[in-house]
Design an enzyme around this catalytic site. Structure first.
Site, PDB file in Angstrom:
ATOM      1  N   GLU A  34      15.296 -21.623  -0.709  1.00 58.16           N
ATOM      2  CA  GLU A  34      16.632 -21.715  -1.309  1.00 58.16           C
ATOM      3  C   GLU A  34      16.627 -22.588  -2.565  1.00 58.16           C
ATOM      4  O   GLU A  34      17.292 -22.281  -3.547  1.00 58.16           O
ATOM      5  CB  GLU A  34      17.652 -22.229  -0.296  1.00 58.16           C
ATOM      6  CG  GLU A  34      17.932 -21.263   0.853  1.00 58.16           C
ATOM      7  CD  GLU A  34      18.533 -19.931   0.405  1.00 58.16           C
ATOM      8  OE1 GLU A  34      18.957 -19.807  -0.755  1.00 58.16           O
ATOM      9  OE2 GLU A  34      18.574 -19.012   1.237  1.00 58.16           O
ATOM     10  N   TYR A 117      26.397 -24.049  -1.721  1.00 57.05           N
ATOM     11  CA  TYR A 117      25.690 -22.814  -1.377  1.00 57.05           C
ATOM     12  C   TYR A 117      24.489 -23.089  -0.473  1.00 57.05           C
ATOM     13  O   TYR A 117      24.356 -22.495   0.607  1.00 57.05           O
ATOM     14  CB  TYR A 117      25.221 -22.047  -2.633  1.00 57.05           C
ATOM     15  CG  TYR A 117      24.188 -21.030  -2.236  1.00 57.05           C
ATOM     16  CD1 TYR A 117      24.576 -19.870  -1.571  1.00 57.05           C
ATOM     17  CD2 TYR A 117      22.826 -21.274  -2.403  1.00 57.05           C
ATOM     18  CE1 TYR A 117      23.630 -18.968  -1.105  1.00 57.05           C
ATOM     19  CE2 TYR A 117      21.882 -20.387  -1.946  1.00 57.05           C
ATOM     20  CZ  TYR A 117      22.283 -19.236  -1.297  1.00 57.05           C
ATOM     21  OH  TYR A 117      21.357 -18.360  -0.823  1.00 57.05           O
ATOM     22  N   ASP A 135      27.548 -16.973  -2.803  1.00 60.29           N
ATOM     23  CA  ASP A 135      26.651 -17.115  -3.950  1.00 60.29           C
ATOM     24  C   ASP A 135      27.153 -16.187  -5.052  1.00 60.29           C
ATOM     25  O   ASP A 135      28.193 -15.545  -4.912  1.00 60.29           O
ATOM     26  CB  ASP A 135      25.205 -16.780  -3.558  1.00 60.29           C
ATOM     27  CG  ASP A 135      24.990 -15.282  -3.473  1.00 60.29           C
ATOM     28  OD1 ASP A 135      25.925 -14.579  -3.051  1.00 60.29           O
ATOM     29  OD2 ASP A 135      23.904 -14.802  -3.841  1.00 60.29           O
ATOM     30  N   CYS A 190      25.537  -3.534  -5.964  1.00 57.83           N
ATOM     31  CA  CYS A 190      26.701  -3.997  -6.726  1.00 57.83           C
ATOM     32  C   CYS A 190      26.229  -5.015  -7.759  1.00 57.83           C
ATOM     33  O   CYS A 190      26.657  -6.158  -7.781  1.00 57.83           O
ATOM     34  CB  CYS A 190      27.729  -4.600  -5.770  1.00 57.83           C
ATOM     35  SG  CYS A 190      29.364  -4.838  -6.496  1.00 57.83           S
ATOM     36  N   CYS A 197      27.266   2.597  -7.595  1.00 56.20           N
ATOM     37  CA  CYS A 197      28.365   2.799  -6.649  1.00 56.20           C
ATOM     38  C   CYS A 197      28.118   3.985  -5.713  1.00 56.20           C
ATOM     39  O   CYS A 197      28.609   3.995  -4.584  1.00 56.20           O
ATOM     40  CB  CYS A 197      29.673   2.995  -7.405  1.00 56.20           C
ATOM     41  SG  CYS A 197      30.115   1.566  -8.414  1.00 56.20           S
ATOM     42  N   CYS A 200      26.734   2.816  -2.513  1.00 54.64           N
ATOM     43  CA  CYS A 200      27.372   1.663  -1.872  1.00 54.64           C
ATOM     44  C   CYS A 200      27.992   2.025  -0.529  1.00 54.64           C
ATOM     45  O   CYS A 200      28.742   3.006  -0.419  1.00 54.64           O
ATOM     46  CB  CYS A 200      28.452   1.099  -2.795  1.00 54.64           C
ATOM     47  SG  CYS A 200      29.278  -0.337  -2.085  1.00 54.64           S
ATOM     48  N   CYS A 206      36.398   0.349  -1.769  1.00 62.44           N
ATOM     49  CA  CYS A 206      36.276  -0.585  -2.888  1.00 62.44           C
ATOM     50  C   CYS A 206      37.512  -0.559  -3.790  1.00 62.44           C
ATOM     51  O   CYS A 206      37.849   0.475  -4.378  1.00 62.44           O
ATOM     52  CB  CYS A 206      35.033  -0.251  -3.716  1.00 62.44           C
ATOM     53  SG  CYS A 206      34.859  -1.316  -5.168  1.00 62.44           S
TER      54      CYS A 206
END
Length: 287
Positions: A34, A117, A135, A190, A197, A200, A206
């Site tokens: 991280e 985060y 995030d 995305c 799309c 997705c 959406c």
DNA sequence: CATCCGTGGTA
DNA sequence: TTACCAAGGAT
């Protein structure tokens, strides 16, 4: 099917096989990953991460070496203060937590280099705790799918966490998969520039798509300053010299790196103030 | 809240 | 080539 279920199902079918998702990956490994992933792309992180965990498999192993070793091993991941903070983090975990990475968000937040985060990411991905994670990927997915905007507005911790909490499944493992899935969706589908799309899993729900993809009109992100010729570049040049040398780098050698003396001095002073360099007899070295 | 903090890949 | 973007955090 709910949005959360669609995202979790999609995640289980499409998740990348990344080191930090392997069985048996440690909480310390998650923490290191991280730190490295803060503003650095996955593809550049993976090789450095493997090296780090081989060399320093526990916080105590890293805490036992000088911080400069961490800065050197950071190589060119960028933002080298993160290496310093990660080392300080290892020291704090060793001293205050018996060498065990905490699972509590507040305890994690108290560690150097860990913000909102990273604290949540470690609690969720290393320990399976149930918390919303936000995030840059998730902010973008929520802006589009929920708010119907092409781009997220300025970050607002309270608003972003509230939006994520509203979608988060109750069950712990589903919540963790949803957090990871939203991030993965933002990273693979995305995406910022040209979203895919048609691939997705939540396209039918959406808000941005249903509104006809309105162009974003809100406040623009501050433009990143040019790197070429910046103080950052000069700091980078000096630090690269310190990383490459195992004896003090002389003032004359530093002077040869950049022609503009005031800017050079400013960069060096900044490195000293940040603790990335220290002055010794005969020049400068890593801490 | 705005700015600073690296580095490299990509359209 | 320039401009944007990349699992943020500290001040």
């Amino acid at each position: 099917m709910t949005v959360a279920t669609a995202v979790v199902d999609w995640y289980h079918a499409n998740r990348r096989d990344l080191p930090w998702r392997r069985d048996g990956f440690t909480a310390w490994g998650t923490l290191v990953s991280e730190f490295m992933l803060q503003q650095t792309p996955v593809s550049r992180v993976i090789p450095r991460l493997e090296e780090w965990l081989t060399r320093w498999p526990t916080p105590a192993d890293l805490a036992a070496v000088p911080p400069g070793e961490a800065v050197r091993a950071w190589q060119s991941l960028g933002y080298p203060r993160r290496a310093l903070w990660l080392h300080a983090c290892a020291v704090a975990i060793t001293e205050r937590h018996g060498g065990v990475v905490p699972d509590d968000v507040d305890a994690l937040l108290a560690l150097p280099g860990i913000g909102d985060y990273t604290a949540r990411a470690v609690a969720v991905f290393a320990y399976g705790e149930r918390h919303p994670v936000v995030d840059t990927n998730i902010r973008r997915v929520i802006a589009r799918a929920v708010d119907g905007q092409g781009e997220p507005g300025p970050p607002s911790a309270k608003r972003d966490l509230t939006a994520m909490e509203a979608l988060l499944p109750h069950e712990r493992s589903a919540a963790a998969a949803f957090n990871a899935g939203m991030m993965e969706l933002g990273a693979l589908v995305c995406v910022a520039r040209t979203p895919r799309c048609e691939e997705c899993p939540v396209r039918d729900a959406c808000a941005w798509r249903l509104a006809g993809y309105p162009v974003y009109e809100g406040p623009r992100k501050a433009v990143q300053k040019k790197y070429e010729g910046s103080d950052r570049q000069v700091r980078g040049l000096i630090l690269a010299e310190l990383r490459a040398s195992h004896i003090p780098v002389t003032q004359a050698e530093i002077d040869a790196l950049w022609p503009d003396a005031p800017q050079r001095d400013r960069a060096l002073a900044g490195l000293l103030a940040d603790g990335l360099a220290i002055a010794v007899d005969g020049g400068y070295v890593l801490p």
